[in-house]
Design a protein around this motif. Sequence first.
Motif, PDB file in Angstrom:
ATOM      1  N   VAL A 251      11.272   3.763   3.834  1.00  0.00           N
ATOM      2  CA  VAL A 251      11.191   2.798   4.934  1.00  0.00           C
ATOM      3  C   VAL A 251      12.367   1.831   4.866  1.00  0.00           C
ATOM      4  N   ASP A 252      12.648   1.308   3.672  1.00  0.00           N
ATOM      5  CA  ASP A 252      13.782   0.396   3.512  1.00  0.00           C
ATOM      6  C   ASP A 252      15.108   1.091   3.810  1.00  0.00           C
ATOM      7  N   GLY A 253      15.217   2.364   3.444  1.00  0.00           N
ATOM      8  CA  GLY A 253      16.426   3.132   3.763  1.00  0.00           C
ATOM      9  C   GLY A 253      16.615   3.305   5.258  1.00  0.00           C
ATOM     10  N   ALA A 254      15.530   3.530   5.992  1.00  0.00           N
ATOM     11  CA  ALA A 254      15.614   3.656   7.454  1.00  0.00           C
ATOM     12  C   ALA A 254      16.034   2.329   8.082  1.00  0.00           C
ATOM     13  N   PHE A 255      15.467   1.219   7.608  1.00  0.00           N
ATOM     14  CA  PHE A 255      15.882  -0.089   8.115  1.00  0.00           C
ATOM     15  C   PHE A 255      17.347  -0.373   7.780  1.00  0.00           C
ATOM     16  N   THR A 256      17.794   0.024   6.593  1.00  0.00           N
ATOM     17  CA  THR A 256      19.192  -0.173   6.206  1.00  0.00           C
ATOM     18  C   THR A 256      20.112   0.640   7.104  1.00  0.00           C
ATOM     19  N   ALA A 257      19.744   1.888   7.404  1.00  0.00           N
ATOM     20  CA  ALA A 257      20.560   2.717   8.293  1.00  0.00           C
ATOM     21  C   ALA A 257      20.636   2.095   9.688  1.00  0.00           C
ATOM     22  N   ALA A 258      19.526   1.550  10.169  1.00  0.00           N
ATOM     23  CA  ALA A 258      19.538   0.890  11.475  1.00  0.00           C
ATOM     24  C   ALA A 258      20.421  -0.350  11.458  1.00  0.00           C
ATOM     25  N   GLU A 259      20.378  -1.094  10.368  1.00  0.00           N
ATOM     26  CA  GLU A 259      21.227  -2.281  10.258  1.00  0.00           C
ATOM     27  C   GLU A 259      22.695  -1.910  10.186  1.00  0.00           C
ATOM     28  N   VAL A 260      23.006  -0.854   9.461  1.00  0.00           N
ATOM     29  CA  VAL A 260      24.395  -0.384   9.384  1.00  0.00           C
ATOM     30  C   VAL A 260      24.892   0.001  10.775  1.00  0.00           C
TER      31      VAL A 260
ATOM     32  N   GLY B 265       0.794  -1.228   0.000  1.00  0.00           N
ATOM     33  CA  GLY B 265       0.000   0.000   0.000  1.00  0.00           C
ATOM     34  C   GLY B 265       0.819   1.267   0.000  1.00  0.00           C
ATOM     35  N   LEU B 266       2.122   1.158   0.087  1.00  0.00           N
ATOM     36  CA  LEU B 266       2.995   2.335   0.081  1.00  0.00           C
ATOM     37  C   LEU B 266       3.422   2.650  -1.342  1.00  0.00           C
ATOM     38  N   SER B 267       3.658   3.923  -1.617  1.00  0.00           N
ATOM     39  CA  SER B 267       4.199   4.285  -2.921  1.00  0.00           C
ATOM     40  C   SER B 267       5.655   3.834  -2.990  1.00  0.00           C
ATOM     41  N   PHE B 268       6.231   3.871  -4.170  1.00  0.00           N
ATOM     42  CA  PHE B 268       7.615   3.448  -4.355  1.00  0.00           C
ATOM     43  C   PHE B 268       8.554   4.285  -3.496  1.00  0.00           C
ATOM     44  N   GLU B 269       8.317   5.592  -3.455  1.00  0.00           N
ATOM     45  CA  GLU B 269       9.176   6.480  -2.684  1.00  0.00           C
ATOM     46  C   GLU B 269       9.037   6.231  -1.186  1.00  0.00           C
ATOM     47  N   GLU B 270       7.803   6.007  -0.731  1.00  0.00           N
ATOM     48  CA  GLU B 270       7.587   5.730   0.690  1.00  0.00           C
ATOM     49  C   GLU B 270       8.246   4.409   1.091  1.00  0.00           C
TER      50      GLU B 270
END
Length: 160
Positions: A143-152, A134-139
């Motif tokens: 979200v994936d970028g925030a999870f990636t930053a947390a994983e880093v 239900g999220l747009s591509f940008e949204e």
Amino acid sequence: MTAAVCRVPAKTGTPKPTFNQCMAANASNFSLVGTADKIFGTNFRNTFVGGLLGGNSITGFLYGSADDNAQTGISNTPEILTRSMGTMTTYGRRTSTIMSLNLAGKGGLPQALGNSGTAFRGALGTAGKVLGLGLSFEERLAVDGAFTAAEVAYCVAVTQ
């Protein structure tokens, strides 16, 4: 008064993982489906459908397995196709851009690339919404970028 003693933890024999090993090991944990698994105690992140719908497309593509790469490709294909479908272009003497050459003819304007059906574009949009939860591509990318930053941040802390 007693002196404080600094104790060095005993070596377990297992070396610390490298940053890349940590990122690869946790690629499915830091995602929407990984978070849902932690909250609800499920194990959907290890299924193909779970990774397809809720996997992290950034770490899944960079550090994931062949299945993770396939899931990322499948889930992003509708959005990529929709964005790459341009607008219809006309050509020839009966184009609508040059008014003086508009000659009367049958069948309308000749189309250079054809008219991609709005039904197909709509179906791709629906598939993209379903695969993006239900999220747009940008949204979803944010979200994936925030999870990636947390994983880093996690892997930097673990490997130091």
